[in-house]
Scaffold this motif. Structure first.
Motif, PDB file in Angstrom:
ATOM      1  N   GLY A  72      44.683  39.527  47.652  1.00  0.00           N
ATOM      2  CA  GLY A  72      44.678  38.102  48.186  1.00  0.00           C
ATOM      3  C   GLY A  72      44.500  37.021  46.708  1.00  0.00           C
ATOM      4  O   GLY A  72      44.591  36.016  46.978  1.00  0.00           O
ATOM      5  N   ALA A  73      44.463  37.641  45.484  1.00  0.00           N
ATOM      6  CA  ALA A  73      44.474  36.733  44.465  1.00  0.00           C
ATOM      7  C   ALA A  73      45.596  36.000  44.071  1.00  0.00           C
ATOM      8  O   ALA A  73      46.744  36.542  44.447  1.00  0.00           O
ATOM      9  CB  ALA A  73      43.872  37.615  43.085  1.00  0.00           C
ATOM     10  N   ARG A  74      45.726  35.030  43.410  1.00  0.00           N
ATOM     11  CA  ARG A  74      46.941  34.501  42.845  1.00  0.00           C
ATOM     12  C   ARG A  74      47.525  35.160  41.660  1.00  0.00           C
ATOM     13  O   ARG A  74      46.617  35.822  41.121  1.00  0.00           O
ATOM     14  CB  ARG A  74      46.472  33.091  42.271  1.00  0.00           C
ATOM     15  CG  ARG A  74      46.114  31.787  43.210  1.00  0.00           C
ATOM     16  CD  ARG A  74      46.037  30.697  42.753  1.00  0.00           C
ATOM     17  NE  ARG A  74      44.457  30.560  41.534  1.00  0.00           N
ATOM     18  CZ  ARG A  74      43.343  30.271  42.168  1.00  0.00           C
ATOM     19  NH1 ARG A  74      43.137  29.857  43.294  1.00  0.00           N
ATOM     20  NH2 ARG A  74      42.193  30.406  41.621  1.00  0.00           N
ATOM     21  N   ILE A  75      48.654  35.487  41.648  1.00  0.00           N
ATOM     22  CA  ILE A  75      49.398  36.547  40.755  1.00  0.00           C
ATOM     23  C   ILE A  75      50.061  35.644  39.807  1.00  0.00           C
ATOM     24  O   ILE A  75      51.041  34.488  40.303  1.00  0.00           O
ATOM     25  CB  ILE A  75      50.487  37.430  41.600  1.00  0.00           C
ATOM     26  CG1 ILE A  75      49.886  37.971  42.651  1.00  0.00           C
ATOM     27  CG2 ILE A  75      51.203  38.173  40.481  1.00  0.00           C
ATOM     28  CD1 ILE A  75      48.690  38.843  42.345  1.00  0.00           C
ATOM     29  N   TRP A  76      49.868  35.735  38.565  1.00  0.00           N
ATOM     30  CA  TRP A  76      50.354  35.205  37.655  1.00  0.00           C
ATOM     31  C   TRP A  76      51.044  36.053  36.610  1.00  0.00           C
ATOM     32  O   TRP A  76      50.835  37.295  36.693  1.00  0.00           O
ATOM     33  CB  TRP A  76      49.229  34.365  36.595  1.00  0.00           C
ATOM     34  CG  TRP A  76      48.711  33.307  37.335  1.00  0.00           C
ATOM     35  CD1 TRP A  76      47.305  33.485  38.094  1.00  0.00           C
ATOM     36  CD2 TRP A  76      48.787  32.073  37.011  1.00  0.00           C
ATOM     37  NE1 TRP A  76      46.846  32.289  38.457  1.00  0.00           N
ATOM     38  CE2 TRP A  76      47.590  31.496  37.951  1.00  0.00           C
ATOM     39  CE3 TRP A  76      49.610  31.204  36.650  1.00  0.00           C
ATOM     40  CZ2 TRP A  76      47.538  29.706  37.960  1.00  0.00           C
ATOM     41  CZ3 TRP A  76      49.513  29.712  36.500  1.00  0.00           C
ATOM     42  CH2 TRP A  76      48.556  29.119  37.234  1.00  0.00           C
ATOM     43  N   ALA A  77      52.348  35.566  35.825  1.00  0.00           N
ATOM     44  CA  ALA A  77      52.979  36.476  34.890  1.00  0.00           C
ATOM     45  C   ALA A  77      53.260  35.635  33.872  1.00  0.00           C
ATOM     46  O   ALA A  77      54.020  34.443  33.870  1.00  0.00           O
ATOM     47  CB  ALA A  77      54.014  37.147  35.550  1.00  0.00           C
ATOM     48  N   GLY A  78      53.239  36.230  32.708  1.00  0.00           N
ATOM     49  CA  GLY A  78      53.988  35.437  31.293  1.00  0.00           C
ATOM     50  C   GLY A  78      54.417  36.378  30.398  1.00  0.00           C
ATOM     51  O   GLY A  78      53.834  37.561  30.475  1.00  0.00           O
ATOM     52  N   ARG A  79      55.314  36.241  29.806  1.00  0.00           N
ATOM     53  CA  ARG A  79      55.930  36.759  28.637  1.00  0.00           C
ATOM     54  C   ARG A  79      56.343  36.138  27.451  1.00  0.00           C
ATOM     55  O   ARG A  79      57.074  34.921  27.609  1.00  0.00           O
ATOM     56  CB  ARG A  79      57.093  37.854  29.168  1.00  0.00           C
ATOM     57  CG  ARG A  79      57.641  38.817  27.919  1.00  0.00           C
ATOM     58  CD  ARG A  79      58.679  39.795  28.489  1.00  0.00           C
ATOM     59  NE  ARG A  79      59.821  39.337  28.777  1.00  0.00           N
ATOM     60  CZ  ARG A  79      60.266  39.367  30.205  1.00  0.00           C
ATOM     61  NH1 ARG A  79      59.570  40.219  31.120  1.00  0.00           N
ATOM     62  NH2 ARG A  79      61.367  38.802  30.609  1.00  0.00           N
ATOM     63  N   GLY A  80      55.917  36.382  26.327  1.00  0.00           N
ATOM     64  CA  GLY A  80      56.392  35.481  24.914  1.00  0.00           C
ATOM     65  C   GLY A  80      57.704  36.066  24.694  1.00  0.00           C
ATOM     66  O   GLY A  80      58.529  36.921  24.902  1.00  0.00           O
ATOM     67  N   SER A  81      58.308  34.847  23.946  1.00  0.00           N
ATOM     68  CA  SER A  81      59.712  35.002  23.483  1.00  0.00           C
ATOM     69  C   SER A  81      59.843  36.244  22.433  1.00  0.00           C
ATOM     70  O   SER A  81      60.852  36.644  22.249  1.00  0.00           O
ATOM     71  CB  SER A  81      60.389  33.951  23.079  1.00  0.00           C
ATOM     72  OG  SER A  81      59.326  33.184  21.807  1.00  0.00           O
ATOM     73  N   GLY A  82      58.724  36.597  21.767  1.00  0.00           N
ATOM     74  CA  GLY A  82      58.924  37.551  20.759  1.00  0.00           C
ATOM     75  C   GLY A  82      58.508  38.833  21.354  1.00  0.00           C
ATOM     76  O   GLY A  82      58.458  39.871  20.559  1.00  0.00           O
TER      77      GLY A  82
END
Length: 317
Positions: free
Chosen positions: A242-252
């Motif tokens: 039930g957690a908030r789901i975050w995602a990220g990826r650097g341009s490199g």
């Protein structure tokens, strides 16, 4: 061979090549001797665990040295010495020196922390490469402490990570095994923390596949996938949390070039930073695949803000 079957075969090959080729560091396979890990009764105080696990680490170092496994012995000695300049000895909630090894280390004071971060690493994280994992945990803890004193970071190397150049890194099998260990660990963290402490789960690379298979309770408020090849699920709403789901990826980050497909159990499907996945996307700047937790980076700042509950979504991936 039909056109559809050929297409699926080519896609599977692309996934394998994209994941395996960019990294040259192969997993080590040390056979150094080590003692059995310490078994603790329920409700054993953290300080007791820290002391006994540090002693076990020292014994593992001695056994490796006497067996002529000088490389492993040096790595264990480095682990036992802790972070340069630290005012306290290393704090291991668990330690197992056998095989590739497992370790769970605490940075900060769990017993007073109301913001707890659990870091889950990706492929090729072993006792022989532990210092790079530890460095990320230390950088995050220092960033959190600068803004919120009651924080702690737990570096959870609680599973046998797959090798970057291996078949296991392309499937969810190793992640499912890891999730069966991570879930009870998260459930039990409340034994060491104050009531109401918030837990954030930060999951790097193959670690994001682990987290995506880990059922979590309400104490886990945020699950963060970074440098992720995918999760094996089509959407954030399919994850057992039930957690908030975050995602990220650097341009490199080279992993952005991995084909986001899943064919006959190979590959991990939808890109977590794709709007179709449904995660909250955070700014990761120019981070390369191993750079997300480096001091002074946009990605580290974003991760800290998620943990502290002050993060804003990025306008684009």
């Amino acid at each position: 061979m039909t056109r559809a079957r050929l297409h699926r075969t080519l896609l599977a090959g692309l996934v394998a090549a994209a994941v395996a080729f960019p990294l040259s560091a192969a997993a080590s396979s040390p056979n150094a001797p080590a003692p059995q890990p310490v078994s603790f009764a329920a409700h054993t105080a953290p300080q007791v665990r820290y002391a006994e696990n540090l002693a076990g680490l020292g014994e593992a170092e001695r056994m490796a040295r006497e067996a002529g496994r000088t490389g492993r012995a040096a790595k264990l000695r480095e682990m036992a010495q802790g972070t340069p300049g630290a005012s306290q000895a290393p704090r291991f909630l668990s330690f197992d020196g056998r095989g590739k090894g497992r370790a769970v280390e605490v940075f900060g004071d769990l017993e007073s922390a109301d913001r707890v971060t659990v870091l889950v690493p990706g492929s090729d994280t072993t006792l022989d490469t532990y210092q790079r994992f530890r460095a990320g945990a230390v950088a995050l803890q220092q960033r959190l402490q600068a803004e919120h004193a009651r924080s702690a970071v737990v570096a959870w190397l609680g599973y046998d990570t797959p090798g970057t150049v291996s078949a296991t890194v392309l499937t969810t099998g190793r992640a499912e095994e890891a999730a069966s260990a991570l879930a009870p660990f998260l459930d039990g963290l409340g034994e060491f923390t104050p009531p109401g402490a918030r837990i954030s789960l930060l999951c790097h690379s193959y670690g994001s596949v682990v987290c995506a298979r880990t059922a979590t309770g309400p104490e886990v408020t945020d699950m963060v996938l970074f440098g992720s090849p995918g999760t094996g699920s089509g959407a954030a709403g399919e994850l057992p949390t039930g957690a908030r789901i975050w995602a990220g990826r650097g341009s490199g980050d080279w992993i952005g070039g991995v084909p986001h497909v899943r064919v006959a159990g190979v590959g991990f499907g939808t890109d977590p930073v794709d709007p179709a996945f449904g995660a909250r996307v955070f700014a990761a700047g120019s981070a390369g695949h191993s750079d997300y937790l480096k001091p002074g980076t946009t990605s580290l700042d974003s991760l800290a803000r998620i943990v502290l509950g002050t993060a804003a979504e990025a306008s684009h991936a």
